[in-house]
Design a protein around this motif. Structure first.
Motif, PDB file in Angstrom:
ATOM      1  N   LEU A 435       0.820  -1.211   0.000  1.00  0.00           N
ATOM      2  CA  LEU A 435       0.000   0.000   0.000  1.00  0.00           C
ATOM      3  C   LEU A 435       0.854   1.262   0.000  1.00  0.00           C
ATOM      4  O   LEU A 435       0.334   2.353  -0.203  1.00  0.00           O
ATOM      5  CB  LEU A 435      -0.925   0.018   1.224  1.00  0.00           C
ATOM      6  CG  LEU A 435      -1.836  -1.195   1.427  1.00  0.00           C
ATOM      7  CD1 LEU A 435      -2.728  -0.977   2.644  1.00  0.00           C
ATOM      8  CD2 LEU A 435      -2.677  -1.456   0.195  1.00  0.00           C
ATOM      9  N   GLY A 436       2.139   1.120   0.224  1.00  0.00           N
ATOM     10  CA  GLY A 436       3.025   2.285   0.288  1.00  0.00           C
ATOM     11  C   GLY A 436       3.377   2.651   1.706  1.00  0.00           C
ATOM     12  O   GLY A 436       3.328   1.824   2.615  1.00  0.00           O
ATOM     13  N   ARG A 437       3.768   3.893   1.910  1.00  0.00           N
ATOM     14  CA  ARG A 437       4.189   4.337   3.231  1.00  0.00           C
ATOM     15  C   ARG A 437       3.092   4.109   4.270  1.00  0.00           C
ATOM     16  O   ARG A 437       1.916   4.102   3.912  1.00  0.00           O
ATOM     17  CB  ARG A 437       4.571   5.830   3.165  1.00  0.00           C
ATOM     18  CG  ARG A 437       5.801   6.086   2.319  1.00  0.00           C
ATOM     19  CD  ARG A 437       6.194   7.551   2.320  1.00  0.00           C
ATOM     20  NE  ARG A 437       5.250   8.382   1.581  1.00  0.00           N
ATOM     21  CZ  ARG A 437       5.337   9.699   1.484  1.00  0.00           C
ATOM     22  NH1 ARG A 437       6.335  10.329   2.071  1.00  0.00           N
ATOM     23  NH2 ARG A 437       4.454  10.381   0.811  1.00  0.00           N
ATOM     24  N   PRO A 438       3.490   3.897   5.544  1.00  0.00           N
ATOM     25  CA  PRO A 438       4.787   4.188   6.169  1.00  0.00           C
ATOM     26  C   PRO A 438       5.813   3.064   6.141  1.00  0.00           C
ATOM     27  O   PRO A 438       6.859   3.188   6.762  1.00  0.00           O
ATOM     28  CB  PRO A 438       4.389   4.494   7.606  1.00  0.00           C
ATOM     29  CG  PRO A 438       3.226   3.592   7.859  1.00  0.00           C
ATOM     30  CD  PRO A 438       2.469   3.579   6.568  1.00  0.00           C
ATOM     31  N   PHE A 439       5.551   1.939   5.469  1.00  0.00           N
ATOM     32  CA  PHE A 439       6.513   0.843   5.368  1.00  0.00           C
ATOM     33  C   PHE A 439       6.966   0.350   6.747  1.00  0.00           C
ATOM     34  O   PHE A 439       8.160   0.202   7.008  1.00  0.00           O
ATOM     35  CB  PHE A 439       7.731   1.261   4.537  1.00  0.00           C
ATOM     36  CG  PHE A 439       7.414   1.574   3.097  1.00  0.00           C
ATOM     37  CD1 PHE A 439       6.923   0.592   2.251  1.00  0.00           C
ATOM     38  CD2 PHE A 439       7.595   2.853   2.589  1.00  0.00           C
ATOM     39  CE1 PHE A 439       6.620   0.876   0.922  1.00  0.00           C
ATOM     40  CE2 PHE A 439       7.304   3.150   1.263  1.00  0.00           C
ATOM     41  CZ  PHE A 439       6.811   2.152   0.433  1.00  0.00           C
TER      42      PHE A 439
END
Length: 635
Positions: A435-439
């Protein structure tokens, strides 16, 4: 023999002579063993073909990628690691195209594993299959048992193991004993492998007990199908796999700037650094984020000379961009400098010259931020034998063939989901780094568990009553391009953030600056580690800060830097979530000689700032004198 021939000597001399001879015997034994384990040339030739190129796009790898490749695999063969009976996991890798499950999870990192276990256990008790592709991604394998040792491990499993190992193994002492460099590094890597093995054994045991089917293979959606997966095994054979629901948890991979010639030998990204096969003497690291700071301290603790290349001219600002409070960022930066790490400010890599001789140092040419010549008096080049680019991560979705299933992504390749973690294909959900950040593994696990709940229940996402100012929503689906730790585009009360550096740093909730940007009149209560007894005795460098709303003294943010910060933050989370006031905290009783006393000290500081400043000044002066004495002693 020594005792029989020296019976007339005084017992003190006999003991001293015995100790001396014992030391020589121990040193000779260690040197002999290290020679045996550190030179597995034939094994390297035999097993190198099994180590897949770590540059291959990681697909079904979860949110981790432990690519310690040939060196570590050879060590697994050479060092008689544990040989317990392999767990009898359900294996359907040779099944036909009729495989169907209630839930298919793609990716066996911490997100995928926890989601699979949640769905398989009561109250859901679903028929679950998890698919992973360790051999396609070059992860750490135990060749004797054909077992993936990185299963269920987060992206930072290697760095965490390396960090703890650097605290326990005295590299300088081993060098002074005369051990070869490769022997020292083998000792470090072996300790990391032990941790990975223990973690893998536990994960396989949990999957077995929960009845989860485990498959090895490379997963992708088939063309012109209703989200039907095609699983390709490492031997090239393939089969179809269908799930009533599908969860994508394939994690992320390191971002690789195009101007850096990564080779996996001396020039690494934050994934391939796991394949490092020696103890470097000089390390250069580009980056100012969590991973860069962690590895800078790790290599420094292992005795390497470390240079940190930061594009920002003010390093504190670079740390604040990842969400750190200004005082926490300053304290962390001060510790970095105090530990002897060199920081090149306003610098970026221009080129790397790597001689063919691996023993010759590389030359990194530097330029100013954005290009051009650096100011007079600053370094224009850095010599090193290991370079690490830790400049971000990107979602691991490129080879999933998402278009075939009608799954939408954003401009960065991150999967788009709604507030139920559901993609544009109703039967496919996604969680974690895809989904992307915040990793972060913690947020990914929470998303994976929430996705399972939404799949198999009629529950709706929780929403606060607009009139209830104390209510906190989790907003688990708010991620990717919408996540910004400084602008609060994502809810700051959803998750804690931890930096596993030495010392650790962690935070939850709002910083004073963020609160002011949102129109909240706030105050701060600060406690230095040197103000509590445990800090004075064992770890005086650090601080804990409480950010509170002045209207009611309710705590709305906690920020910590120092030993055990990533553990201490969870108590702070509860204070924020329950809207505890400073008075509540000061009235609580805390076990003596614990770091939790810092919460009471910080709360009292918020209630009486003038007195607190005097106490901190006195404690600060004492700490400065202590650090000065330590430096003088080390000289």
């Amino acid at each position: 023999v020594m005792f029989s021939t020296q019976t007339t000597m005084p017992h003190q001399k006999r003991f001293a002579l015995f100790a001396f001879h014992s030391s020589l015997i121990l040193l000779a034994t260690l040197q002999s063993c290290s020679s045996f384990f550190a030179s597995p040339t034939k094994l390297r030739q035999k097993y190198s073909q099994n180590c897949h190129n770590h540059e291959h796009a990681s697909i079904s790898s979860g949110t981790r990628k432990m690519t310690m490749c040939s060196k570590s695999r050879i060590l697994n063969q050479a060092r008689w690691i544990r040989t317990e009976t392999s767990l009898s996991m359900t294996d359907v890798r040779n099944s036909d195209s009729n495989n169907s499950f209630d839930l298919v999870v793609v990716g066996a990192g911490p997100v995928g594993i926890q989601a699979a276990l949640t769905a398989a256990r009561p109250p859901f008790s679903k028929n679950v299959c998890i698919v992973d592709a360790p051999r396609f991604t070059g992860v750490l394998m135990d060749e004797r048992e054909n077992k993936d040792l990185s299963i269920g491990g987060p992206t930072g499993l290697f760095s965490k193991a390396l960090r703890d190992t650097s605290k326990r193994i005295g590299v300088n002492m081993l060098r002074e004993m005369g051990l070869r460099e490769d022997s020292v590094w083998n000792e470090i890597v072996n300790a990391c492998i032990d941790l990975a093995t223990a973690n893998a054994d536990d994960v396989f045991r949990q999957l077995d007990l929960a009845g989860v089917t485990y498959m090895e293979g490379f997963a992708e959606f088939q063309n012109d199908s209703d989200a039907l997966l095609r699983i390709t095994k490492s031997d090239g054979t393939s089969f179809n796999l269908n799930g009533e629901q599908i969860l994508l948890a394939t994690g992320s991979k390191a971002f690789r700037p195009s101007n850096i010639p990564f080779d996996g030998k001396r020039i690494f990204d934050s994934d391939s650094i796991n394949s490092l096969d020696r103890l470097p003497r000089k390390v250069a690291i580009t980056g100012s984020g969590i991973i860069a700071v962690e590895y800078a301290k790790i290599f420094r603790n292992l005795g390497a000379d470390v240079t940190l290349l930061i594009r920002d001219n003010v390093p504190r600002n670079a740390l604040m961009k990842i969400g750190l409070d200004k005082d926490v960022a300053s304290a962390l930066l001060a510790d970095i400098v105090r530990s002897g790490i060199n920081i090149e400010r306003g610098a970026q890599l221009k080129s790397i010259t790597a001689p063919e001789n691996p023993l010759s140092p590389m030359t990194i040419e530097l330029e100013a931020k954005g290009g051009g010549v650096r100011p007079a008096g600053t370094a224009t080049e850095v010599k090193c034998d290991c370079y690490l680019a830790a400049v971000g991560r990107q979602a691991n979705t490129a080879k999933l063939n998402l278009d075939a299933a009608g799954i939408e992504t954003d401009e960065y390749g991150c999967i788009s989901v709604n507030n139920k973690l559901q993609t544009s294909n109703p039967k496919v959900f996604a969680a974690g780094d895809v989904l992307g950040r915040p990793f972060l593994a913690s947020t990914g696990i929470a998303q994976g568990v929430a996705a399972v709940d939404f799949m198999f229940t009629e529950n709706e996402p929780f929403q606060c009553d607009p009139e209830d100012g104390s209510c906190i929503e989790s907003n688990l689906g708010t991620a990717g391009a919408n996540f910004d730790p400084t602008s609060l585009a994502s809810n700051p009360f959803s998750f804690p953030v931890g930096i596993w550096s030495s010392p650790e740093a962690s935070y939850f909730g709002l910083s004073a600056q963020q609160a002011k940007e949102n129109g909240i009149d706030v105050g701060e209560g600060i406690a230095l580690y040197s103000e509590c007894l445990r800090g004075v005795m064992f770890s005086p460098n650090g601080l804990l800060k409480l950010v509170f709303d002045k209207s009611d003294n309710a705590i709305i943010g906690v920020h910590i830097v120092g030993d055990d910060a990533c553990e201490l933050i969870h108590y702070g989370m509860e204070l924020v979530r329950s809207r505890c006031t400073l008075q509540n905290v000061t009235s609580q009783m805390y076990t003596a000689v614990t770091f939790h006393e810092l919460y009471r000290i910080a709360a009292a500081a918020g209630l009486d700032e003038a007195a607190a400043r005097k106490r901190r000044a006195a404690a600060g002066q004492a700490l400065t004198a202590l650090n000065r004495r330590k430096r003088f002693t080390s000289w």
